[in-house]
Every structure is written in C-alpha cells, then in structure tokens.
Enzyme design. Structure first.
Site, short mmCIF file in Angstrom:
data_model
loop_
_atom_site.label_atom_id
_atom_site.label_comp_id
_atom_site.label_asym_id
_atom_site.label_seq_id
_atom_site.Cartn_x
_atom_site.Cartn_y
_atom_site.Cartn_z
N ASN A 260 -55.29 32.31 60.35
CA ASN A 260 -54.73 33.41 61.02
C ASN A 260 -56.07 34.44 60.74
OD1 ASN A 260 -54.01 35.85 61.86
ND2 ASN A 260 -52.60 36.17 60.34
N TRP A 261 -56.95 34.59 61.72
CA TRP A 261 -57.88 35.30 61.68
C TRP A 261 -57.96 36.78 61.83
CZ3 TRP A 261 -62.21 32.21 65.22
CH2 TRP A 261 -62.70 31.05 64.33
N LYS A 262 -56.69 37.21 62.29
CA LYS A 262 -56.57 38.56 62.36
C LYS A 262 -57.28 39.22 63.26
CE LYS A 262 -54.60 38.42 57.72
NZ LYS A 262 -53.98 39.16 56.63
N HIS B 92 -45.78 38.26 62.22
CA HIS B 92 -46.53 38.33 60.92
C HIS B 92 -46.00 39.73 60.33
CE1 HIS B 92 -49.85 38.86 58.49
NE2 HIS B 92 -50.18 37.54 58.54
N GLU C 276 -47.98 41.90 59.11
CA GLU C 276 -48.75 43.12 59.65
C GLU C 276 -48.23 43.85 60.94
OE1 GLU C 276 -52.49 41.04 59.45
OE2 GLU C 276 -52.11 41.26 57.06
N GLU D 227 -44.11 34.04 54.21
CA GLU D 227 -45.32 34.89 53.62
C GLU D 227 -44.93 36.04 52.64
OE1 GLU D 227 -49.03 33.80 56.08
OE2 GLU D 227 -48.15 35.59 56.75
N GLY E 151 -53.28 39.09 51.38
CA GLY E 151 -54.45 39.80 51.22
C GLY E 151 -54.55 40.55 50.03
N SER F 271 -52.65 34.66 50.17
CA SER F 271 -53.79 34.39 49.13
C SER F 271 -54.05 33.21 48.99
CB SER F 271 -53.68 35.23 48.02
OG SER F 271 -53.89 36.66 48.40
N GLY G 85 -55.14 33.53 55.79
CA GLY G 85 -55.73 34.63 56.22
C GLY G 85 -57.23 34.80 55.99
N GLY G 86 -57.85 35.60 54.96
CA GLY G 86 -58.91 35.72 54.53
C GLY G 86 -59.88 34.59 54.27
C1 PEP Z 1 -51.97 35.97 56.41
O1 PEP Z 1 -52.26 37.10 57.07
O2 PEP Z 1 -51.19 35.30 57.33
C2 PEP Z 1 -52.17 35.88 55.12
C3 PEP Z 1 -51.39 34.81 54.37
O3 PEP Z 1 -53.30 36.10 54.70
P1 PEP Z 1 -54.10 36.06 53.51
O4 PEP Z 1 -54.20 34.55 53.15
O5 PEP Z 1 -55.42 36.81 53.43
O6 PEP Z 1 -53.34 36.54 52.35
#
Ligand code: PEP
Length: 249
Positions: free
Chosen positions: A9-11, A95, A97, A167, A173, A213, A234-235
């Site tokens: 997930n590149w956001k 998601h 966010e 999640e 994050g 994470s 994500g990150g």
């Molecule tokens: C996400 O945004 O779906 C996510 C899991 O982010 P991160 O891996 O950065 O915690």
C-alpha cells in the site's frame, strides 16, 4: 492451502516516474517468485505507469479506494469501470486512514465491497481496532462489527474473491507490530465472523492478511503463523529491496 498475498500500500507516495523506477528495480528481484501472490497498490495517478511497468510480470496492480456508484456527479471520485478499464485487478477498501480522515464507515465499506465484487475486482477489506479499543478488551467486538457490517447482504458466491486485512490501527506506521500470536488470535476472530456470514468452507478458504509495521525483519515470524495468509505493507513497501525481502520472507 491458502496461497499468501504480499500486498504493498503505497498510500500518497510516488509520482508515475518514481513508480516506474520502483518496478525497474523490484521486478528482477521477484521474477522467479511464484510461491505467493504479489500486489502493488499505488495512488490513482501512478496506476497507469505501474500497470505498464508490471505488464508481463506476476505482479498485480490494485487501487487504494473506489467510489461505489457506477458513474455520476461525484467530483474527485473514481469508480470501478475506470479502474477495470486500465487493468487494475485489486482494490483496498476501508483502510483505517480512510476511516479516520475521510469519513469512511462500515456502511460505505459495504457499498464499496459490493461494487468491487460486481466489477470483478479483488477487494482487500481492512478492519482493525484502535489502541483504546484493544485496551478496553473490545477488539473482538470491533472486528466482528466491522466484518458483519462490511459483509451485509453479500453472498458467499459473490464474495468468492474477498480478501480481508487485519490492521490494528495502533500498529500502522508506528513501528509497533502485533506479535504473531496476537495477530493470529485476531485473524481467528475474523475467520469466525466470516464463517457466520458465509459458511465454514468459505471461511476456511478466506485469506486474511496482517498489516501494521511489517518489515523484512519481522515478516518471517508473522508469515509463519498458520492463521496469517499474507501481509499488507505500507512504509516498508516503498523501497524495492525492502518489499522484495518481505515478499521472500
Ligand atoms: C498500511 O498502511 O496498510 C500499513 C500497514 O502501513 P505500515 O506498514 O507502514 O504500518
């Protein structure tokens, strides 16, 4: 055996050129990898570049959101036919966010899920509790409510391609990762709710990803849990070497 999915997930990161550069480095690193499914979800603007760059590879491309209506006066929105027309195959729905910053509710998640399924897109429906809910022992209730409402009036037949991502919001994050055991317990709750909604056979085949994470250093332990059918990252998915290391956990 449920085939695992490693999804990025590149956001709101990466221009089209940066997306292209990512694939130039990433694809050679995973070209022989057929153990798992790989999905990359860029922002809308970078989708065509990603689809072009990933053509002929095993990497599928997903969107991060959609509108549930077929078309209409919804300024700034994107519907399923637009995504399908350019070659998108997956879509992230609900998601945290989007729930937190863009008024996404369990009801809009349900509308989006129905719309994605009707269009033949593979939906990745995100659920998860916030820290206060976990500390108040409400995780079970929250996950069951989010799933129940998301799955409302969706039949097992129509939901065949459904993927769920657990999640925990406190782990997204933040660098805090759920332990593999804690994640597996939450996945079991989601699977039980899926069994209630769709039947045991469906639930046994449902892929439930963990997100929060995930990094190259913790991917192996998480992916070794029988309940965990992949990751939404994500990150750590923004860097090709890091995401390739997670794919290969
Ligand atoms: C996400 O945004 O779906 C996510 C899991 O982010 P991160 O891996 O950065 O915690």
């Amino acid at each position: 055996m449920r085939k695992k999915i490693l999804a990025a997930n590149w956001k709101m990161y990466k221009t089209p050129d940066q997306a292209t550069a990512f694939f130039q480095e990433f694809l050679p690193l995973v070209q022989d990898h057929d153990r798992d499914e790989i999905v990359v979800c860029p922002n809308y603007i970078a989708l065509p570049a990603a689809i072009h760059a990933a053509k002929g590879s095993r990497v599928a491309i997903g969107a991060q959101n959609l509108h549930w209506e077929k078309e209409g006066a919804y300024t700034g929105e994107i519907c399923t036919s637009m995504l399908v027309a350019i070659g998108v195959t997956h879509v992230i729905i609900g998601h945290s966010e989007r729930r937190q910053y863009f008024c996404e509710t369990d009801d809009t998640v349900n509308l989006k899920l129905k719309s994605a399924l009707a269009a033949g897109l593979t939906p990745i429906v995100c659920v998860g509790e916030v820290l206060e809910e976990r500390e108040a022992n409400l995780t079970d209730d929250v996950l069951r409510r989010q799933c129940l409402r998301a799955f409302n009036k969706v039949s097992a037949k129509k939901a065949a391609s459904l993927v769920v991502a657990y999640e925990p919001v406190w782990a997204i994050g933040t660098g805090k990762t759920a332990t593999p055991e804690l994640a597996a317990d939450a996945h079991a709750i989601i699977r039980a709710e899926a069994a209630d909604s769709f039947g045991q056979e469906f639930a046994d085949n449902l892929r439930i990803l963990y997100g929060g994470s995930v990094k190259p250093e913790n991917a192996h332990a998480l992916m070794s849990e029988e309940e965990i059918d992949g990751a939404l990252v994500g990150g750590a998915s923004l860097d090709p070497k890091s995401f390739a290391a997670i794919v290969k956990y």
